[in-house]
Design an enzyme around this catalytic site. Structure first.
Site, mmCIF file in Angstrom:
data_model
loop_
_atom_site.group_PDB
_atom_site.id
_atom_site.type_symbol
_atom_site.label_atom_id
_atom_site.label_comp_id
_atom_site.label_asym_id
_atom_site.label_seq_id
_atom_site.Cartn_x
_atom_site.Cartn_y
_atom_site.Cartn_z
ATOM 1 N N TYR A 112 0.867 -1.182 0.000
ATOM 2 C CA TYR A 112 0.000 0.000 0.000
ATOM 3 C C TYR A 112 0.911 1.242 0.000
ATOM 4 C CZ TYR A 112 -3.273 3.526 1.537
ATOM 5 O OH TYR A 112 -4.022 4.660 1.621
ATOM 6 N N ASP A 183 -1.282 -6.846 6.356
ATOM 7 C CA ASP A 183 -2.414 -5.976 6.037
ATOM 8 C C ASP A 183 -3.442 -6.850 5.317
ATOM 9 O OD1 ASP A 183 -4.182 -4.217 4.728
ATOM 10 O OD2 ASP A 183 -2.656 -2.661 4.526
HETATM 11 C C1 PLP Z 1 -6.600 2.333 2.432
HETATM 12 C C2 PLP Z 1 -5.565 1.348 2.802
HETATM 13 C C3 PLP Z 1 -4.739 1.536 3.920
HETATM 14 C C4 PLP Z 1 -4.768 2.805 4.726
HETATM 15 O O1 PLP Z 1 -5.939 2.930 5.431
HETATM 16 P P1 PLP Z 1 -6.568 4.362 5.845
HETATM 17 O O2 PLP Z 1 -7.784 3.944 6.605
HETATM 18 O O3 PLP Z 1 -6.866 5.079 4.574
HETATM 19 O O4 PLP Z 1 -5.557 5.049 6.673
HETATM 20 C C5 PLP Z 1 -3.876 0.524 4.260
HETATM 21 N N1 PLP Z 1 -3.772 -0.595 3.532
HETATM 22 C C6 PLP Z 1 -4.523 -0.803 2.443
HETATM 23 C C7 PLP Z 1 -4.361 -2.066 1.675
HETATM 24 C C8 PLP Z 1 -5.441 0.162 2.036
HETATM 25 O O5 PLP Z 1 -6.145 -0.019 0.931
#
Ligand code: PLP
Length: 390
Positions: A112, A183
């Site tokens: 990301y 993530d």
């Molecule tokens: C959007 C996103 C983030 C960040 O999240 P926010 O809530 O915008 O801070 C992290 N990882 C992935 C894969 C994302 O799509």
């Protein structure tokens, strides 16, 4: 394959709330308060001494946020969870809890972009080094691991949706005593439960599928109590990126429909990816569901994927012509969205992960929402026909 409660079982979403002050309301109330008062100094002292666990101030414990944390922990099979004011707050607070100057992080490529920038700016300034590895190459991952402190994973990765064998990579890190963080925003706990695959900590941008209605920016991390406790005591109070009670309440509502929303995103996303792949105008479709089989541990696919147009289509004309697919970042809500690759390539924020990892300028990312497959397909077909160069 599934450890813990079946995410398609609605009962796995039910977490009891203390309704003693809420008239037995079926939905937990929003405890929209910054602070909580005490009857006596004795009670206050007992709480400050840690002998009593009760809310004091909402940057620490808030009952509505706690309810969301318990639901999410249950869905991911974690012992505990912590809610944050954004996905990036979850990422930065988690990583900063476990690394210090001189440490090295191993991360998979195609992260990301803002996580990549966190590593390349603030962490770099703190003398924390990051080694990027190809997550599909287990030998390369093994080679990078000795001496590392933390392994940061994402599968599928951002934009190109590259999938990894999460259990195999987590096992390599574990053999080297390296803490693993993933993530899991793309798959959600409905389709991937990394704790059951041997990953130590799972985090999400709750702004995406967990919320599911494009009305919240929030994040969460879950895992074993001992690790979550360290984040709770060492970084969350001081970095201060706490989730708000109202956002937690919206997320509780969102989680209640997560399994059925994910099934709908999966069905529509896969059908549209297949039809795009069959078009002469399309060179390549990056969707994990188009491979012969999904990687181990991933049981389904969401609505986010990308594809590459051949020469002969004016991509700006295509994107501008779309009506149901709106031009916009983020994803995970009801709406279908499109981001042309050229926008990301021209982004001013540095370091730019797209440049670093050679993103195709003729690629386009789609989020397939819940408007209905045929209506969305008709929108795409009309726009492609209008954008074909003669
Ligand atoms: C959007 C996103 C983030 C960040 O999240 P926010 O809530 O915008 O801070 C992290 N990882 C992935 C894969 C994302 O799509």
């Amino acid at each position: 394959m599934i450890n813990g409660p079946d995410p398609f079982d609605h009962a796995s979403l039910i977490v009891a709330h203390d309704d003693s002050n809420a008239f037995e309301a079926v939905v937990p109330p929003i405890v929209q308060t910054s602070l909580f008062t005490f009857e006596t100094v004795d009670e206050m002292v007992a709480t400050y001494r840690g002998e009593k666990n009760r809310p004091v101030y909402s940057r620490g414990l808030n009952p509505t946020v706690r309810h969301f944390e318990e639901m999410l922990a249950k869905l991911e099979g974690g012992e505990d969870a912590l809610g944050f004011g954004s996905g990036m707050a979850a990422i930065s607070s988690t990583v900063l809890t476990f690394v210090e100057p001189g440490d090295r992080i191993v991360a998979v490529k195609h992260l990301y972009p803002d996580a990549f920038r966190l590593f390349g700016t603030l962490l770099k300034r703190m003398k924390i080094e990051v080694t990027y590895v190809n997550g599909t190459d287990e030998e390369a991952v093994e080679k990078a691991m000795p001496g590392a402190k933390l392994f940061y994973m994402e599968s599928p990765t951002s934009w190109i949706m590259e999938t990894h064998d999460v259990a195999a990579l987590a096992a390599i890190a574990r053999r080297h005593g390296v803490l693993t963080v993933i993530d899991n925003s793309w798959a959600s706990p409905v389709f991937q439960r990394p704790l059951s695959l041997g990953v130590d900590l799972v985090l999400h941008s709750a702004s995406k599928y967990l919320g599911g209605h494009s009305d919240v920016v929030a994040g969460v991390v879950t895992g074993p109590k001992a690790l979550v406790d360290r984040i709770r005591s060492e970084s969350l109070p001081y970095l201060g990126g706490k989730m708000s009670p109202f956002d937690a309440w919206l997320l509780i509502r969102g989680l209640r429909t997560l399994p059925i929303r994910m099934k709908a995103h999966e069905a529509a996303g896969l059908e549209i990816a297949r039809r795009l792949k069959a078009l002469p105008e399309v060179e390549q479709v990056n969707h994990p569901g188009l491979a012969n089989q999904l990687p181990p541990g991933l049981s389904g696919t969401s609505g986010l994927f990308s594809f590459v147009f051949r020469e002969g289509v004016d991509i700006r004309a295509f994107a501008d012509r779309l009506e149901l697919f709106k031009l916009g970042v983020s994803w995970g809500g009801h709406e279908s969205l499109i981001v042309p690759g050229e926008v990301v390539l021209q982004q001013k924020a540095q370091p730019n992960s797209a440049h670093a990892f050679g993103m195709n300028p003729r690629s386009v990312r789609l989020h397939v929402g819940l408007e209905g497959t045929e209506a969305l397909w008709s929108d795409l077909e009309t726009a492609i026909n209008a954008a074909r160069k003669t």
